[in-house]
Design a protein around this motif. Sequence first.
Motif, short mmCIF file in Angstrom:
data_model
loop_
_atom_site.label_atom_id
_atom_site.label_comp_id
_atom_site.label_asym_id
_atom_site.label_seq_id
_atom_site.Cartn_x
_atom_site.Cartn_y
_atom_site.Cartn_z
N THR A 73 0.75 -1.29 0.06
CA THR A 73 0.06 0.03 0.00
C THR A 73 0.84 1.36 -0.14
OG1 THR A 73 -0.21 0.18 2.32
CG2 THR A 73 -1.93 -0.97 1.06
N SER A 74 2.27 1.04 0.37
CA SER A 74 2.81 2.17 0.36
C SER A 74 4.52 2.01 0.45
CB SER A 74 2.84 3.06 1.84
OG SER A 74 1.34 3.59 1.88
N TYR A 75 5.28 2.66 -0.01
CA TYR A 75 6.61 2.60 0.06
C TYR A 75 7.52 3.53 0.46
CZ TYR A 75 6.85 4.06 -4.92
OH TYR A 75 6.65 4.93 -5.82
N GLU A 76 9.01 3.40 1.04
CA GLU A 76 9.59 4.71 1.09
C GLU A 76 11.07 4.07 0.81
OE1 GLU A 76 11.38 7.06 5.25
OE2 GLU A 76 9.87 5.55 5.33
N VAL A 77 11.99 5.06 0.56
CA VAL A 77 13.41 4.77 -0.02
C VAL A 77 14.05 5.75 0.97
CG1 VAL A 77 15.21 4.32 -1.70
CG2 VAL A 77 12.60 4.23 -2.14
N GLN A 78 15.22 5.13 1.52
CA GLN A 78 16.03 5.97 2.28
C GLN A 78 17.74 5.73 1.74
OE1 GLN A 78 15.90 5.44 6.45
NE2 GLN A 78 14.05 5.80 6.62
N PHE A 79 18.34 6.84 1.73
CA PHE A 79 19.81 6.98 1.35
C PHE A 79 20.74 7.57 1.93
CE2 PHE A 79 16.55 7.40 -2.13
CZ PHE A 79 17.02 6.38 -3.16
N LEU A 80 21.91 7.17 1.90
CA LEU A 80 23.13 7.80 2.47
C LEU A 80 24.13 7.73 1.51
CD1 LEU A 80 24.43 9.04 4.98
CD2 LEU A 80 25.10 6.68 5.64
N VAL A 81 24.67 8.87 1.05
CA VAL A 81 25.60 8.89 -0.10
C VAL A 81 26.79 9.68 0.69
CG1 VAL A 81 26.09 10.21 -2.23
CG2 VAL A 81 23.91 9.57 -1.78
N THR A 82 27.86 8.98 0.49
CA THR A 82 29.21 9.48 0.95
C THR A 82 30.28 9.26 0.03
OG1 THR A 82 29.78 7.14 1.86
CG2 THR A 82 28.82 8.66 3.51
N GLY A 83 31.39 9.98 0.17
CA GLY A 83 32.59 10.15 -0.99
C GLY A 83 33.14 11.51 -0.89
N THR A 84 34.21 11.69 -1.68
CA THR A 84 34.75 12.85 -1.90
C THR A 84 33.80 13.94 -1.99
OG1 THR A 84 36.79 11.70 -2.44
CG2 THR A 84 36.61 14.14 -2.89
N VAL A 85 32.96 13.86 -3.01
CA VAL A 85 32.01 14.74 -3.46
C VAL A 85 30.51 14.38 -3.54
CG1 VAL A 85 31.54 16.88 -5.16
CG2 VAL A 85 33.68 15.96 -4.77
N PRO A 86 29.99 14.04 -2.30
CA PRO A 86 28.49 13.29 -2.31
C PRO A 86 27.75 14.24 -3.05
CG PRO A 86 29.00 14.05 -0.08
CD PRO A 86 30.31 14.32 -0.87
N THR A 87 27.66 15.56 -3.14
CA THR A 87 26.76 16.24 -3.66
C THR A 87 26.68 16.17 -5.23
OG1 THR A 87 28.13 18.28 -3.74
CG2 THR A 87 26.64 18.03 -1.85
N ASP A 88 27.71 15.37 -5.84
CA ASP A 88 27.58 15.09 -7.27
C ASP A 88 26.83 13.97 -7.49
OD1 ASP A 88 28.94 17.56 -7.62
OD2 ASP A 88 30.92 16.62 -8.22
N THR A 89 26.32 13.15 -6.46
CA THR A 89 25.46 12.09 -6.80
C THR A 89 24.06 12.45 -6.91
OG1 THR A 89 26.97 10.82 -5.99
CG2 THR A 89 25.15 9.77 -6.05
N VAL A 90 23.42 12.08 -7.92
CA VAL A 90 21.91 12.72 -8.03
C VAL A 90 21.14 11.47 -8.08
CG1 VAL A 90 20.36 13.68 -9.58
CG2 VAL A 90 22.71 14.87 -9.52
N ILE A 91 19.93 11.33 -7.32
CA ILE A 91 19.16 10.36 -7.19
C ILE A 91 17.69 10.76 -7.55
CG2 ILE A 91 18.17 8.55 -5.44
CD1 ILE A 91 20.81 8.86 -3.81
N THR A 92 17.14 9.68 -8.18
CA THR A 92 15.57 9.94 -8.48
C THR A 92 15.04 8.82 -8.33
OG1 THR A 92 15.90 9.58 -10.97
CG2 THR A 92 15.94 11.84 -10.18
N VAL A 93 13.64 8.64 -7.82
CA VAL A 93 12.90 7.48 -7.46
C VAL A 93 11.68 7.38 -8.33
CG1 VAL A 93 11.75 6.19 -5.71
CG2 VAL A 93 13.97 7.19 -5.25
N PHE A 94 11.29 6.41 -8.94
CA PHE A 94 9.92 6.36 -9.73
C PHE A 94 9.13 5.01 -9.52
CE2 PHE A 94 12.95 8.85 -12.06
CZ PHE A 94 12.24 9.91 -12.71
N GLY A 95 7.86 5.08 -9.27
CA GLY A 95 7.04 4.12 -9.38
C GLY A 95 6.79 3.85 -10.60
#
Length: 121
Positions: A73-95
């Motif tokens: 009935t519902s879902y959620e996705v959580q992320f933790l991005v680490t590295g030298t420049v984590p802000t350069d990692t772009v994440i999108t989620v689609f059903g």
Amino acid sequence: MATTTGIITNTGTSPASTLVINISNDNLSFSSNVVYHVYVWNSLVSKSLVYSNSLTVNANTAQILSFNIAGNTSYEVQFLVTGTVPTDTVITVFGTDSSGNVIPHQKVLNTQLTQIAQLNP
């Protein structure tokens, strides 16, 4: 800092059968590390961790991940991005529905992710 999609309702005339996560590392030199947790609810109160993994996304590459979420009935996705420049990692989620079509109201872009203190266990 970790981020979340928040709880996404998966009911109605065309609920999602598949969750698609796109992870793009736009940095030209450094890889990033991404930990993700996918939770589902099969009722209004029962939250279950169904997928969890850690992966390395090399510089200037992307990972596209797909998970079966049919019948929840519902879902959620959580992320933790680490590295030298984590802000350069772009994440999108689609059903997506059973035909692979994106469900517009189940789309979460990188700018729509909410910061949280830590990943849930």
